[in-house]
Structure formats: structure tokens, C-alpha cells
Motif scaffolding. Structure first.
Motif, PDB file in Angstrom:
ATOM      1  N   SER A  75     162.933 -11.258 -18.562  1.00 38.09           N
ATOM      2  CA  SER A  75     163.618 -11.257 -17.271  1.00 38.09           C
ATOM      3  C   SER A  75     164.877 -12.112 -17.179  1.00 38.09           C
ATOM      4  CB  SER A  75     162.661 -11.623 -16.150  1.00 38.09           C
ATOM      5  OG  SER A  75     162.234 -12.958 -16.295  1.00 38.09           O
ATOM      6  N   ASN A  76     164.863 -13.313 -17.648  1.00 40.56           N
ATOM      7  CA  ASN A  76     166.058 -14.158 -17.501  1.00 40.56           C
ATOM      8  C   ASN A  76     166.647 -14.573 -18.835  1.00 40.56           C
ATOM      9  OD1 ASN A  76     166.205 -14.255 -14.664  1.00 40.56           O
ATOM     10  ND2 ASN A  76     164.466 -15.644 -14.655  1.00 40.56           N
ATOM     11  N   SER A  77     166.167 -13.996 -19.894  1.00 40.01           N
ATOM     12  CA  SER A  77     166.604 -14.468 -21.210  1.00 40.01           C
ATOM     13  C   SER A  77     168.093 -14.225 -21.464  1.00 40.01           C
ATOM     14  CB  SER A  77     165.752 -13.863 -22.313  1.00 40.01           C
ATOM     15  OG  SER A  77     165.662 -12.475 -22.167  1.00 40.01           O
ATOM     16  N   PHE A  78     168.622 -13.078 -21.072  1.00 45.19           N
ATOM     17  CA  PHE A  78     170.031 -12.809 -21.323  1.00 45.19           C
ATOM     18  C   PHE A  78     170.931 -13.748 -20.528  1.00 45.19           C
ATOM     19  CE2 PHE A  78     173.793 -10.570 -19.545  1.00 45.19           C
ATOM     20  CZ  PHE A  78     174.620 -10.766 -20.634  1.00 45.19           C
ATOM     21  N   ILE A  79     170.614 -13.921 -19.251  1.00 45.97           N
ATOM     22  CA  ILE A  79     171.500 -14.707 -18.393  1.00 45.97           C
ATOM     23  C   ILE A  79     171.562 -16.162 -18.860  1.00 45.97           C
ATOM     24  CG2 ILE A  79     170.000 -15.495 -16.517  1.00 45.97           C
ATOM     25  CD1 ILE A  79     173.327 -13.605 -16.139  1.00 45.97           C
ATOM     26  N   GLU A  80     170.523 -16.644 -19.527  1.00 48.51           N
ATOM     27  CA  GLU A  80     170.559 -17.993 -20.099  1.00 48.51           C
ATOM     28  C   GLU A  80     171.647 -18.091 -21.170  1.00 48.51           C
ATOM     29  OE1 GLU A  80     166.572 -18.715 -21.441  1.00 48.51           O
ATOM     30  OE2 GLU A  80     165.777 -18.665 -19.390  1.00 48.51           O
ATOM     31  N   PHE A  81     171.814 -17.047 -21.946  1.00 45.63           N
ATOM     32  CA  PHE A  81     172.883 -17.013 -22.957  1.00 45.63           C
ATOM     33  C   PHE A  81     174.254 -17.016 -22.280  1.00 45.63           C
ATOM     34  CE2 PHE A  81     169.431 -15.869 -25.685  1.00 45.63           C
ATOM     35  CZ  PHE A  81     169.832 -16.243 -26.957  1.00 45.63           C
ATOM     36  N   VAL A  82     174.391 -16.281 -21.184  1.00 46.10           N
ATOM     37  CA  VAL A  82     175.667 -16.216 -20.472  1.00 46.10           C
ATOM     38  C   VAL A  82     176.041 -17.586 -19.925  1.00 46.10           C
ATOM     39  CG1 VAL A  82     176.870 -15.256 -18.461  1.00 46.10           C
ATOM     40  CG2 VAL A  82     175.463 -13.773 -19.892  1.00 46.10           C
ATOM     41  N   TYR A  83     175.087 -18.267 -19.309  1.00 48.35           N
ATOM     42  CA  TYR A  83     175.395 -19.562 -18.695  1.00 48.35           C
ATOM     43  C   TYR A  83     175.715 -20.650 -19.714  1.00 48.35           C
ATOM     44  CZ  TYR A  83     174.380 -17.841 -14.033  1.00 48.35           C
ATOM     45  OH  TYR A  83     174.416 -17.148 -12.855  1.00 48.35           O
ATOM     46  N   LEU A 103     164.437  -4.129 -23.079  1.00 50.41           N
ATOM     47  CA  LEU A 103     165.510  -5.109 -23.245  1.00 50.41           C
ATOM     48  C   LEU A 103     166.775  -4.601 -22.558  1.00 50.41           C
ATOM     49  CD1 LEU A 103     166.087  -7.768 -24.917  1.00 50.41           C
ATOM     50  CD2 LEU A 103     167.033  -6.253 -26.640  1.00 50.41           C
ATOM     51  N   GLU A 104     167.089  -3.339 -22.795  1.00 47.28           N
ATOM     52  CA  GLU A 104     168.288  -2.740 -22.200  1.00 47.28           C
ATOM     53  C   GLU A 104     168.208  -2.754 -20.680  1.00 47.28           C
ATOM     54  OE1 GLU A 104     170.596   1.553 -22.021  1.00 47.28           O
ATOM     55  OE2 GLU A 104     169.244   1.150 -23.687  1.00 47.28           O
ATOM     56  N   LYS A 105     167.077  -2.317 -20.139  1.00 45.65           N
ATOM     57  CA  LYS A 105     166.917  -2.270 -18.679  1.00 45.65           C
ATOM     58  C   LYS A 105     167.098  -3.661 -18.067  1.00 45.65           C
ATOM     59  CE  LYS A 105     162.975  -2.420 -16.645  1.00 45.65           C
ATOM     60  NZ  LYS A 105     161.624  -2.251 -16.188  1.00 45.65           N
ATOM     61  N   ASN A 106     166.400  -4.641 -18.602  1.00 48.56           N
ATOM     62  CA  ASN A 106     166.484  -6.002 -18.065  1.00 48.56           C
ATOM     63  C   ASN A 106     167.872  -6.594 -18.217  1.00 48.56           C
ATOM     64  OD1 ASN A 106     163.859  -7.272 -17.074  1.00 48.56           O
ATOM     65  ND2 ASN A 106     163.210  -6.096 -18.850  1.00 48.56           N
ATOM     66  N   THR A 107     168.472  -6.392 -19.369  1.00 50.64           N
ATOM     67  CA  THR A 107     169.793  -6.961 -19.625  1.00 50.64           C
ATOM     68  C   THR A 107     170.841  -6.329 -18.723  1.00 50.64           C
ATOM     69  OG1 THR A 107     169.145  -7.375 -21.904  1.00 50.64           O
ATOM     70  CG2 THR A 107     171.493  -7.440 -21.427  1.00 50.64           C
ATOM     71  N   LYS A 108     170.795  -5.029 -18.555  1.00 55.44           N
ATOM     72  CA  LYS A 108     171.768  -4.357 -17.691  1.00 55.44           C
ATOM     73  C   LYS A 108     171.641  -4.827 -16.244  1.00 55.44           C
ATOM     74  CE  LYS A 108     172.646  -0.114 -20.267  1.00 55.44           C
ATOM     75  NZ  LYS A 108     172.335   1.335 -20.331  1.00 55.44           N
TER      76      LYS A 108
END
Length: 193
Positions: free
Chosen positions: A67-75, A118-123
Motif C-alpha cells: 500500500s505505501n511502499s512506492f510513496i516511501e521511495f518518492v518521499y 504492484l501496478e494497481k497500488n503503485t498507479k
């Protein structure tokens, strides 16, 4: 039963962490589609009722796990008060590349089978993030027409970085970001002004 769990109770947190850790371990050695609730509960040393008190099924578990794994990389690369500009886009692309790479390592046996999740959550995360950035940098009247643009930008960035990952990550994330930036530059200039 799930409704009565107190999410701040240390026992609930500990049990949820046991489930997630067991699941993460299983993703490294088994394909997602072959992982059963029984596998998870055995590895987490809990019973099925306890599992179902936390998650309705393994699909909810994978969604929670991602759920929040991608946004952690962005921040790590993009300031919270950033606006959408070339540097921000570059950092988002690099973040997404790093996320794909880390996800590949975390889910060695399961990457192909979890990639739809992964795609759904990341998008979703990327779309929300871009929406926040774009609404900071445009007029009130332009905000109403942003949904399509945000979707196009989200899918473009995700698609390019996904292909980069599947093709073996031949070039660095920085080089990839530099390559696609000119393609997005006209869009950025139009939307920011």
C-alpha cells in the motif's frame, strides 16, 4: 471480528507484523499464486481465525503489504512541498525505478505474479501524488480538467519504468529519467503555466 481489533493495541500490531513478515518471507521462496492462507498461518505461528481477524484474504494482505511502499521511495527524493517540474518528474522516475528494483529483490519468486497488484497500488499512489503536485501549480479553472492528464502521466511513467525493469535495467534510473524528460517537457510547460 476485524472491526473489534484495536489497531494501536501492541498485540494486534505484533500479530499483524507476524503475518506480514511471514508473507514477505513466503514471497521470496514461492509464487504468490501458490501461497495459501495455511502457508501464511503456519509461518506466522497463528491460526486461521487470527489471520482472518486481520485480513479477509491474501489479496487484501498483498494490497496492505504494497500500500505505501512506492510513496516511501518518492518521499526520499521529492520534497513534500514540491511542485510539478522537470526535476520532480526526474526524481519520480528514478524513485519508481528504484521501487521496481527493490520489489524485484523482495519478491524474487513472485514478482511476475504480484506485478498486477504492484501496478494497481503503485498507479493509485502515483496518481494521488501527481494530483497533489498538479493542483499546487495550476489555476482553479484548470483543476477540473486535470484527471485525464494525471492518468496519462501516471500510466506513461509507470509503463516506461515497468518496461525498463522487465528489460533488465540496462541503463541507470538517472539515464532513463533524462531520456523520457524531453517527451514530457511540452506537457509540463503547458500544465505549469
Amino acid at each position: 471480528m476485524k472491526d473489534i481489533l484495536n489497531p494501536s493495541d501492541p498485540r494486534v500490531i505484533r500479530t499483524r507484523n507476524l503475518i506480514v513478515d511471514a508473507f514477505a518471507y513466503l514471497l521470496k521462496i514461492k509464487d504468490f499464486n501458490s501461497i495459501t492462507i495455511n502457508d501464511i498461518t503456519n509461518k506466522a505461528t497463528i491460526n486461521r481465525t487470527t489471520f482472518y481477524a486481520h485480513f479477509p484474504d491474501k489479496y487484501a494482505l498483498i494490497d496492505g503489504y504494497l500500500s505505501n511502499s512506492f510513496i516511501e521511495f518518492v518521499y526520499r527524493r521529492v520534497e513534500s512541498n514540491a511542485t510539478l517540474n522537470e526535476e520532480t518528474i526526474k526524481n519520480i522516475v528514478i524513485s519508481l525505478c528504484e521501487f521496481h528494483e527493490a520489489s524485484n529483490k523482495r519478491c524474487m519468486k513472485s514478482y511476475d505474479s504480484i506485478s498486477p497488484h504492484l501496478e494497481k497500488n503503485t498507479k493509485i499512489q502515483l496518481e494521488n501524488f501527481l494530483s497533489q503536485l498538479l493542483t499546487k501549480s495550476c489555476t482553479e479553472s484548470a483543476r477540473r480538467s486535470l484527471d485525464l492528464a494525471i492518468t496519462m502521466l501516471t500510466w506513461s511513467i509507470y509503463g516506461v519504468t515497468y518496461r525498463w525493469n522487465m528489460d533488465g535495467r540496462i541503463e541507470s534510473p538517472q539515464v532513463l529519467a533524462e531520456k523520457i524528460l524531453p517527451m514530457l517537457k511540452g506537457y509540463l510547460e503547458h500544465k505549469i503555466n
